[in-house]
Motif scaffolding. Structure first.
Motif, short mmCIF file in Angstrom:
data_model
loop_
_atom_site.label_atom_id
_atom_site.label_comp_id
_atom_site.label_asym_id
_atom_site.label_seq_id
_atom_site.Cartn_x
_atom_site.Cartn_y
_atom_site.Cartn_z
N LEU A 58 0.83 -1.21 0.00
CA LEU A 58 0.00 0.00 0.00
C LEU A 58 0.86 1.26 0.00
CD1 LEU A 58 -3.03 -0.58 2.43
CD2 LEU A 58 -3.09 -0.25 -0.04
N LEU A 59 1.92 1.26 0.80
CA LEU A 59 2.82 2.41 0.87
C LEU A 59 3.54 2.61 -0.45
CD1 LEU A 59 4.21 4.63 2.52
CD2 LEU A 59 5.88 2.92 3.24
N ILE A 60 4.05 1.54 -1.05
CA ILE A 60 4.78 1.64 -2.31
C ILE A 60 3.87 2.14 -3.43
CG2 ILE A 60 5.96 0.30 -4.10
CD1 ILE A 60 7.10 -1.44 -1.87
N VAL A 61 2.64 1.61 -3.50
CA VAL A 61 1.70 2.04 -4.54
C VAL A 61 1.38 3.52 -4.40
CG1 VAL A 61 -0.68 1.80 -5.35
CG2 VAL A 61 0.68 -0.23 -4.93
N ALA A 62 1.15 3.98 -3.16
CA ALA A 62 0.85 5.40 -2.94
C ALA A 62 2.02 6.28 -3.36
CB ALA A 62 0.51 5.63 -1.47
N VAL A 63 3.24 5.88 -3.01
CA VAL A 63 4.42 6.67 -3.37
C VAL A 63 4.60 6.72 -4.88
CG1 VAL A 63 6.94 6.69 -3.26
CG2 VAL A 63 5.62 6.31 -1.18
N LEU A 64 4.43 5.58 -5.55
CA LEU A 64 4.58 5.54 -7.00
C LEU A 64 3.50 6.37 -7.70
CD1 LEU A 64 5.51 1.79 -7.61
CD2 LEU A 64 7.01 3.77 -7.69
N LEU A 65 2.29 6.37 -7.17
CA LEU A 65 1.22 7.15 -7.79
C LEU A 65 1.47 8.64 -7.62
CD1 LEU A 65 -2.00 5.12 -6.92
CD2 LEU A 65 -0.86 5.34 -9.13
N PHE A 66 1.95 9.06 -6.45
CA PHE A 66 2.30 10.47 -6.26
C PHE A 66 3.41 10.87 -7.23
CE2 PHE A 66 0.38 10.50 -1.90
CZ PHE A 66 -0.45 11.58 -2.11
N ASP A 67 4.39 9.99 -7.39
CA ASP A 67 5.48 10.28 -8.33
C ASP A 67 4.96 10.35 -9.76
OD1 ASP A 67 8.46 10.53 -8.61
OD2 ASP A 67 8.12 8.84 -9.94
N THR A 68 4.01 9.48 -10.11
CA THR A 68 3.40 9.51 -11.45
C THR A 68 2.66 10.82 -11.69
OG1 THR A 68 3.15 7.10 -11.46
CG2 THR A 68 1.76 8.36 -12.97
N ILE A 69 1.91 11.27 -10.70
CA ILE A 69 1.19 12.54 -10.84
C ILE A 69 2.17 13.68 -11.05
CG2 ILE A 69 -0.27 14.20 -9.62
CD1 ILE A 69 -1.64 11.87 -8.25
N GLY A 70 3.24 13.71 -10.26
CA GLY A 70 4.21 14.79 -10.37
C GLY A 70 4.91 14.81 -11.72
N GLU A 71 5.34 13.64 -12.18
CA GLU A 71 6.05 13.59 -13.47
C GLU A 71 5.13 13.96 -14.64
OE1 GLU A 71 9.18 13.21 -14.03
OE2 GLU A 71 9.68 12.92 -11.91
N ASN A 72 3.88 13.51 -14.60
CA ASN A 72 2.94 13.85 -15.67
C ASN A 72 2.55 15.32 -15.64
OD1 ASN A 72 2.87 11.28 -16.80
ND2 ASN A 72 1.21 10.61 -15.47
N LEU A 73 2.40 15.88 -14.44
CA LEU A 73 2.12 17.31 -14.34
C LEU A 73 3.29 18.13 -14.87
CD1 LEU A 73 0.37 17.77 -10.85
CD2 LEU A 73 -0.62 18.13 -13.11
N LYS A 74 4.51 17.65 -14.63
CA LYS A 74 5.68 18.35 -15.15
C LYS A 74 5.64 18.40 -16.67
CE LYS A 74 9.61 17.13 -13.38
NZ LYS A 74 10.85 16.33 -13.11
N ARG A 75 5.25 17.31 -17.30
CA ARG A 75 5.16 17.28 -18.76
C ARG A 75 4.01 18.13 -19.27
NH1 ARG A 75 5.32 11.35 -21.08
NH2 ARG A 75 5.37 12.62 -22.99
N LEU A 76 2.89 18.16 -18.52
CA LEU A 76 1.74 18.94 -18.97
C LEU A 76 1.95 20.44 -18.81
CD1 LEU A 76 -1.20 16.78 -17.54
CD2 LEU A 76 -0.69 17.18 -19.95
N LEU A 77 2.63 20.84 -17.74
CA LEU A 77 2.82 22.27 -17.46
C LEU A 77 4.04 22.85 -18.15
CD1 LEU A 77 1.91 22.32 -13.65
CD2 LEU A 77 0.48 23.01 -15.57
N ASN A 78 4.93 22.00 -18.65
CA ASN A 78 6.11 22.46 -19.35
C ASN A 78 5.75 22.75 -20.82
OD1 ASN A 78 8.59 23.05 -20.40
ND2 ASN A 78 9.57 21.14 -19.74
N PRO A 79 5.89 24.00 -21.30
CA PRO A 79 5.51 24.30 -22.69
C PRO A 79 6.26 23.47 -23.72
CG PRO A 79 5.87 26.32 -21.42
CD PRO A 79 6.35 25.19 -20.57
N ALA A 80 7.50 23.10 -23.42
CA ALA A 80 8.28 22.33 -24.39
C ALA A 80 7.75 20.92 -24.56
CB ALA A 80 9.75 22.31 -23.97
#
Length: 290
Positions: free
Chosen positions: A264-286
């Motif tokens: 449960l802890l690993i899944v939560a950490v990986l999902l938070f990391d997934t959200i952050g990495e995808n947001l980085k790609r979405l908010l980065n104009p490049a």
């Protein structure tokens, strides 16, 4: 002579479709991960304590339909206790990340905007904080503040701001050379006005991504400090407490006590990391137009 029909090129449309599909996949990934984490947090936060209460007659029941995560040495249902523990860890991680990211935003903006002694002082604080062993520093601050939820939350918050501070500082250093910032200075505006009106709004995307990416680090360090006995008390449902208790019985074949809470802890950490990495790609104009 027959005229040759002009060929219709579908390449632009295909590219546009690819861009749309890529962006859609990123949005779907962020939405699914956020929905799961929010659902786990709300479910655990409003969970009835009787669902993970003590039942000595049900000690060490392996995973079954009645107890899908099994029970522990006190007969407590491990699924509901792990769910409550993960919810508590997520709350502490949220508060710690908000405090830490706010410190990073303030220090990074002030360092780049004022420069001189302010910049040197902030960079010195960053180097000092990053030069010490991270987990040891969290433990020292947590113990100095009395331990418990408040101590571990402040310990995590006061040690996770340096990296985001350096990112914000680098972003502000670029923004302060923009023509509208220089024009604002020419019009007699103060540095605080420039920071509030021109700098901070442009740094918000970087700040949001940094805030989300702080979550997994905060949750993991909270669980680690609690596991070592310097965080939440033993009577509080928390992933660190559950894993610490599981170590006493895992050698006797009670594998489910550590496996499922750890997953449960690993899944939560990986999902938070997934959200952050995808947001980085979405908010980065490049990368948003890839």
């Amino acid at each position: 002579m027959l005229r040759q029909k002009p060929r219709i090129s579908l390449t632009p449309r295909s590219k546009g479709s690819t861009r749309l599909n890529t962006r859609t996949r990123l949005v779907i990934a962020v939405s699914v991960a956020a929905t799961y984490l929010l659902g786990v947090f709300i479910w655990g936060w409003f969970l009835d304590p009787s669902s993970y209460a003590v039942h000595f007659e049900s000690q060490f029941i392996p995973p079954s339909w009645g107890h899908i995560f099994g029970t522990d040495f006190m007969g407590r249902d491990m699924f509901f206790r792990s769910l409550k523990g993960l919810s508590n860890s997520m709350l502490i991680g949220l508060l710690a990340s908000l405090i830490s990211s706010a410190i990073a935003l303030a220090f990074g903006t002030a360092s780049a905007l004022f420069g001189g002694k302010v910049d040197k002082l902030v960079l010195l604080a960053v180097d000092c904080c990053m030069g010490l062993p991270h987990l040891v520093l969290v433990i020292l601050i947590s113990v100095a503040l009395g331990g418990g939820a408040t101590g571990v939350m402040l310990g995590v918050a006061l040690t996770h701001w340096p990296e985001l501070t350096r990112i914000v500082r680098a972003e502000v250093l670029q923004l302060r050379e923009a023509w509208y910032v220089k024009a604002s200075y020419k019009m007699g505006k103060s540095r605080l006005y420039v920071a509030a009106k021109h700098i901070v709004p442009h740094v918000i995307p970087v700040y949001i991504v940094g805030l989300v990416l702080l979550f997994p680090h905060a949750i993991m360090h909270e669980a680690a400090v609690t596991f070592l006995g310097f965080g939440l008390p033993a009577e509080t449902p928390a992933i660190g407490v559950i894993l610490s208790e599981a170590m006493r019985h895992i050698a006797t074949g009670k594998w489910w006590l550590a496996l499922f809470p750890g997953l449960l802890l690993i899944v939560a950490v990986l999902l938070f990391d997934t959200i952050g990495e995808n947001l980085k790609r979405l908010l980065n104009p490049a990368s948003a137009h890839e």
